[in-house]
Design a protein around this motif. Structure first.
Motif, PDB file in Angstrom:
ATOM      1  N   LYS A  69     -78.689  10.976 -63.824  1.00  0.00           N
ATOM      2  CA  LYS A  69     -77.478  10.145 -63.754  1.00  0.00           C
ATOM      3  C   LYS A  69     -76.386  10.884 -62.987  1.00  0.00           C
ATOM      4  CE  LYS A  69     -78.617   7.989 -68.175  1.00  0.00           C
ATOM      5  NZ  LYS A  69     -78.202   7.791 -69.590  1.00  0.00           N
ATOM      6  N   GLY A  70     -76.819  11.547 -61.909  1.00  0.00           N
ATOM      7  CA  GLY A  70     -75.901  12.336 -61.103  1.00  0.00           C
ATOM      8  C   GLY A  70     -75.147  11.518 -60.071  1.00  0.00           C
ATOM      9  N   ARG A  71     -74.775  12.189 -58.972  1.00  0.00           N
ATOM     10  CA  ARG A  71     -73.912  11.539 -57.991  1.00  0.00           C
ATOM     11  C   ARG A  71     -74.646  10.542 -57.105  1.00  0.00           C
ATOM     12  NH1 ARG A  71     -72.830  16.820 -54.128  1.00  0.00           N
ATOM     13  NH2 ARG A  71     -74.614  16.591 -52.736  1.00  0.00           N
ATOM     14  N   GLY A  72     -75.969  10.572 -57.081  1.00  0.00           N
ATOM     15  CA  GLY A  72     -76.728   9.599 -56.306  1.00  0.00           C
ATOM     16  C   GLY A  72     -76.727   9.890 -54.808  1.00  0.00           C
ATOM     17  N   ILE A  73     -77.395   9.017 -54.075  1.00  0.00           N
ATOM     18  CA  ILE A  73     -77.571   9.185 -52.631  1.00  0.00           C
ATOM     19  C   ILE A  73     -77.162   7.900 -51.932  1.00  0.00           C
ATOM     20  CG2 ILE A  73     -79.211   9.748 -50.789  1.00  0.00           C
ATOM     21  CD1 ILE A  73     -81.018  10.993 -52.965  1.00  0.00           C
ATOM     22  N   ASP A  74     -76.406   8.026 -50.850  1.00  0.00           N
ATOM     23  CA  ASP A  74     -76.015   6.860 -50.057  1.00  0.00           C
ATOM     24  C   ASP A  74     -77.249   6.184 -49.467  1.00  0.00           C
ATOM     25  OD1 ASP A  74     -72.843   7.947 -48.625  1.00  0.00           O
ATOM     26  OD2 ASP A  74     -73.339   7.036 -50.539  1.00  0.00           O
ATOM     27  N   ALA A  75     -77.167   4.851 -49.329  1.00  0.00           N
ATOM     28  CA  ALA A  75     -78.288   4.095 -48.770  1.00  0.00           C
ATOM     29  C   ALA A  75     -78.611   4.551 -47.349  1.00  0.00           C
ATOM     30  CB  ALA A  75     -77.964   2.600 -48.792  1.00  0.00           C
ATOM     31  N   LYS A  76     -77.585   4.908 -46.576  1.00  0.00           N
ATOM     32  CA  LYS A  76     -77.831   5.339 -45.192  1.00  0.00           C
ATOM     33  C   LYS A  76     -78.499   6.707 -45.121  1.00  0.00           C
ATOM     34  CE  LYS A  76     -73.190   7.303 -44.642  1.00  0.00           C
ATOM     35  NZ  LYS A  76     -71.936   7.256 -43.857  1.00  0.00           N
ATOM     36  N   ASP A  77     -78.418   7.486 -46.212  1.00  0.00           N
ATOM     37  CA  ASP A  77     -79.043   8.808 -46.227  1.00  0.00           C
ATOM     38  C   ASP A  77     -80.490   8.777 -46.716  1.00  0.00           C
ATOM     39  OD1 ASP A  77     -76.714   9.875 -45.313  1.00  0.00           O
ATOM     40  OD2 ASP A  77     -76.050  10.679 -47.240  1.00  0.00           O
ATOM     41  N   LEU A  78     -80.869   7.721 -47.437  1.00  0.00           N
ATOM     42  CA  LEU A  78     -82.197   7.678 -48.053  1.00  0.00           C
ATOM     43  C   LEU A  78     -83.344   7.873 -47.056  1.00  0.00           C
ATOM     44  CD1 LEU A  78     -81.824   4.872 -50.756  1.00  0.00           C
ATOM     45  CD2 LEU A  78     -82.227   7.304 -51.132  1.00  0.00           C
TER      46      LEU A  78
ATOM     47  N   ILE B  74     -99.911  12.502 -52.628  1.00  0.00           N
ATOM     48  CA  ILE B  74     -98.965  11.929 -53.585  1.00  0.00           C
ATOM     49  C   ILE B  74     -97.895  11.166 -52.807  1.00  0.00           C
ATOM     50  CG2 ILE B  74     -97.227  12.430 -55.345  1.00  0.00           C
ATOM     51  CD1 ILE B  74     -98.845  14.914 -56.088  1.00  0.00           C
ATOM     52  N   ARG B  75     -97.655   9.925 -53.203  1.00  0.00           N
ATOM     53  CA  ARG B  75     -96.621   9.122 -52.554  1.00  0.00           C
ATOM     54  C   ARG B  75     -95.298   9.271 -53.289  1.00  0.00           C
ATOM     55  NH1 ARG B  75     -98.722   4.623 -53.226  1.00  0.00           N
ATOM     56  NH2 ARG B  75     -97.239   3.418 -54.473  1.00  0.00           N
ATOM     57  N   LEU B  76     -94.236   9.500 -52.540  1.00  0.00           N
ATOM     58  CA  LEU B  76     -92.908   9.671 -53.119  1.00  0.00           C
ATOM     59  C   LEU B  76     -92.107   8.395 -52.960  1.00  0.00           C
ATOM     60  CD1 LEU B  76     -92.078  13.234 -51.739  1.00  0.00           C
ATOM     61  CD2 LEU B  76     -92.439  12.659 -54.126  1.00  0.00           C
ATOM     62  N   GLN B  77     -91.487   7.949 -54.052  1.00  0.00           N
ATOM     63  CA  GLN B  77     -90.611   6.786 -54.025  1.00  0.00           C
ATOM     64  C   GLN B  77     -89.237   7.205 -54.541  1.00  0.00           C
ATOM     65  OE1 GLN B  77     -92.629   3.844 -56.391  1.00  0.00           O
ATOM     66  NE2 GLN B  77     -94.090   3.331 -54.778  1.00  0.00           N
ATOM     67  N   VAL B  78     -88.193   6.757 -53.861  1.00  0.00           N
ATOM     68  CA  VAL B  78     -86.826   7.138 -54.209  1.00  0.00           C
ATOM     69  C   VAL B  78     -86.014   5.880 -54.469  1.00  0.00           C
ATOM     70  CG1 VAL B  78     -84.816   8.487 -53.553  1.00  0.00           C
ATOM     71  CG2 VAL B  78     -87.060   9.097 -52.648  1.00  0.00           C
ATOM     72  N   ASP B  79     -85.314   5.892 -55.579  1.00  0.00           N
ATOM     73  CA  ASP B  79     -84.391   4.802 -55.910  1.00  0.00           C
ATOM     74  C   ASP B  79     -83.075   5.450 -56.323  1.00  0.00           C
ATOM     75  OD1 ASP B  79     -83.225   2.401 -56.514  1.00  0.00           O
ATOM     76  OD2 ASP B  79     -84.145   2.242 -58.501  1.00  0.00           O
ATOM     77  N   SER B  80     -82.025   5.178 -55.580  1.00  0.00           N
ATOM     78  CA  SER B  80     -80.760   5.856 -55.853  1.00  0.00           C
ATOM     79  C   SER B  80     -79.582   4.997 -55.443  1.00  0.00           C
ATOM     80  CB  SER B  80     -80.713   7.199 -55.105  1.00  0.00           C
ATOM     81  OG  SER B  80     -79.525   7.897 -55.407  1.00  0.00           O
ATOM     82  N   LYS B  81     -78.504   5.126 -56.211  1.00  0.00           N
ATOM     83  CA  LYS B  81     -77.229   4.490 -55.877  1.00  0.00           C
ATOM     84  C   LYS B  81     -76.112   5.496 -56.104  1.00  0.00           C
ATOM     85  CE  LYS B  81     -78.580  -0.258 -57.002  1.00  0.00           C
ATOM     86  NZ  LYS B  81     -78.290  -1.446 -57.848  1.00  0.00           N
ATOM     87  N   PRO B  82     -75.148   5.569 -55.202  1.00  0.00           N
ATOM     88  CA  PRO B  82     -74.038   6.524 -55.372  1.00  0.00           C
ATOM     89  C   PRO B  82     -73.310   6.299 -56.696  1.00  0.00           C
ATOM     90  CG  PRO B  82     -74.034   5.601 -53.153  1.00  0.00           C
ATOM     91  CD  PRO B  82     -75.044   4.827 -53.933  1.00  0.00           C
ATOM     92  N   GLY B  83     -73.158   7.395 -57.434  1.00  0.00           N
ATOM     93  CA  GLY B  83     -72.448   7.333 -58.705  1.00  0.00           C
ATOM     94  C   GLY B  83     -73.285   6.893 -59.880  1.00  0.00           C
ATOM     95  N   GLU B  84     -74.536   6.446 -59.640  1.00  0.00           N
ATOM     96  CA  GLU B  84     -75.372   5.959 -60.727  1.00  0.00           C
ATOM     97  C   GLU B  84     -76.608   6.822 -60.964  1.00  0.00           C
ATOM     98  OE1 GLU B  84     -76.337   1.863 -60.350  1.00  0.00           O
ATOM     99  OE2 GLU B  84     -74.290   1.251 -59.841  1.00  0.00           O
TER     100      GLU B  84
END
Length: 335
Positions: free
Chosen positions: A260-269, A305-315
């Motif tokens: 539940k950290g700072r998350g990653i911007d969509a443009k950075d993913l 191994i396939r890596l999947q990332v789901d992130s939102k800034p602040g969430e």
């Protein structure tokens, strides 16, 4: 290639046409020379010259066509044999340069291999005083100082570990042993190593593992988990990190680490697994090196191994490892 051939022979072509025009000019001003027969002779000469160019084109362009199609393998046998003295000069120079590059490349590879071995030996030597330091820290009585020293020790340990695995990754195929790996002991060990850091930041772990085993290499999976857990702790504050496993509808086992950290911007993913990439939103974060997730991706690819990332800034961020089925490993290892 035919256009380049004509441009190469342009001076000769212009010379032939110039001579024919000169003959016509002489016939035109000299009344003793019949003009029409001379025009017929010029026409036949140009026709013969055109036929000569068409016949000579395959022979004179064969060497250069093979040279244009030459790849970067330094294999000169794929180049057509020279059929003229000038082509022979080109081939001789190519042979000299290729031998020189091969020799220099071999020297550089040997030098890099030597430097890699020296660095890995140095890392293993440094681990000895680090282990002694850990034992001395564990015997300390001053708890606040003890925790602080243990945290700094952990940072050094993680940096050395990442450097060691970074040097090993190019040869990871020689270091794989695929087996059924129990997830809980592996995760508990990695979480225990991060204990001092987690206590300092007020971070806890919620581990829920309905699926207890995966088919993979234990050592390299531990490295991947270490990097992902380190990232989760690094970018979180006073929150819990959840770790859970499951099986997808396609029958593939997955393991998810969610913070539940700072998350990653969509443009950075799309760029987070690139070497050296840190962030566009937090570019002032000088502590980031951009190597952790890059190494995770390299190791995961080698393990299929396939890596999947789901992130939102602040969430926060969820990193999911999707493990291949057993037949994928059979295909990968050629069993």
């Amino acid at each position: 290639m035919i256009g380049k051939y004509l441009r190469e022979r342009l001076s000769w072509i212009l010379l032939v046409f110039g001579l024919q025009l000169l003959l016509l000019f002489v016939a035109a001003i000299d009344r003793t020379i019949p003009f029409m027969p001379m025009l017929y002779i010029v026409f036949l000469s140009i026709l013969g010259f055109g036929a000569f160019l068409l016949i000579r084109y395959p022979k004179e362009s064969r060497f250069y066509q093979s040279l244009a199609a030459w790849d970067d393998t330094y294999d000169l046998s794929v180049i057509a044999a020279p059929e003229s003295p000038l082509e022979g000069i080109v081939m001789d120079r190519l042979s000299e340069q290729t031998d020189k590059f091969r020799k220099e490349t071999s020297q550089l590879v040997a030098q890099l291999e030597e430097e890699k071995d020296e660095l890995m030996a140095w890392i293993h030597e440094v681990k000895t005083p680090l282990t002694a330091m850990r034992l001395m820290i564990d015997r300390m009585g001053n708890e606040p100082l003890k925790e602080q020293l243990h945290l700094e020790w952990l940072r050094i340990h993680l940096l050395l570990d990442r450097q060691l695995h970074q040097k090993r990754i190019p040869f990871i195929e020689n270091d794989l042993y695929i087996e059924q790996v129990k997830l809980e002991p592996l995760l508990v060990q990695e979480i225990r190593e991060l204990r001092a850091w987690c206590l300092q930041k007020g971070i806890g772990f919620d581990v829920h593992l309905p699926v207890q085993e995966v088919l993979t290499d234990a050592k390299w999976l531990a490295f991947i988990l270490r990097q992902l857990l380190t990232n989760a702790v690094k970018y979180s504050e006073a929150s819990d990190i959840s770790v859970e496993s499951g099986v997808s509808p396609e029958g593939q086992t997955w393991l998810c680490i969610r913070d539940k950290g700072r998350g990653i911007d969509a443009k950075d993913l799309p760029r987070i697994f690139e070497k050296g990439f840190t962030s566009t939103r937090n570019h002032e974060d000088h502590a980031a090196t951009g190597m952790g997730l890059y190494l995770v991706k390299k190791a995961a690819d080698s393990l299929s191994i396939r890596l999947q990332v789901d992130s939102k800034p602040g969430e926060g961020t969820a990193m999911t490892l999707v493990f291949p089925r057993s037949n994928a490993y059979v295909h990968m290892l050629g069993m």
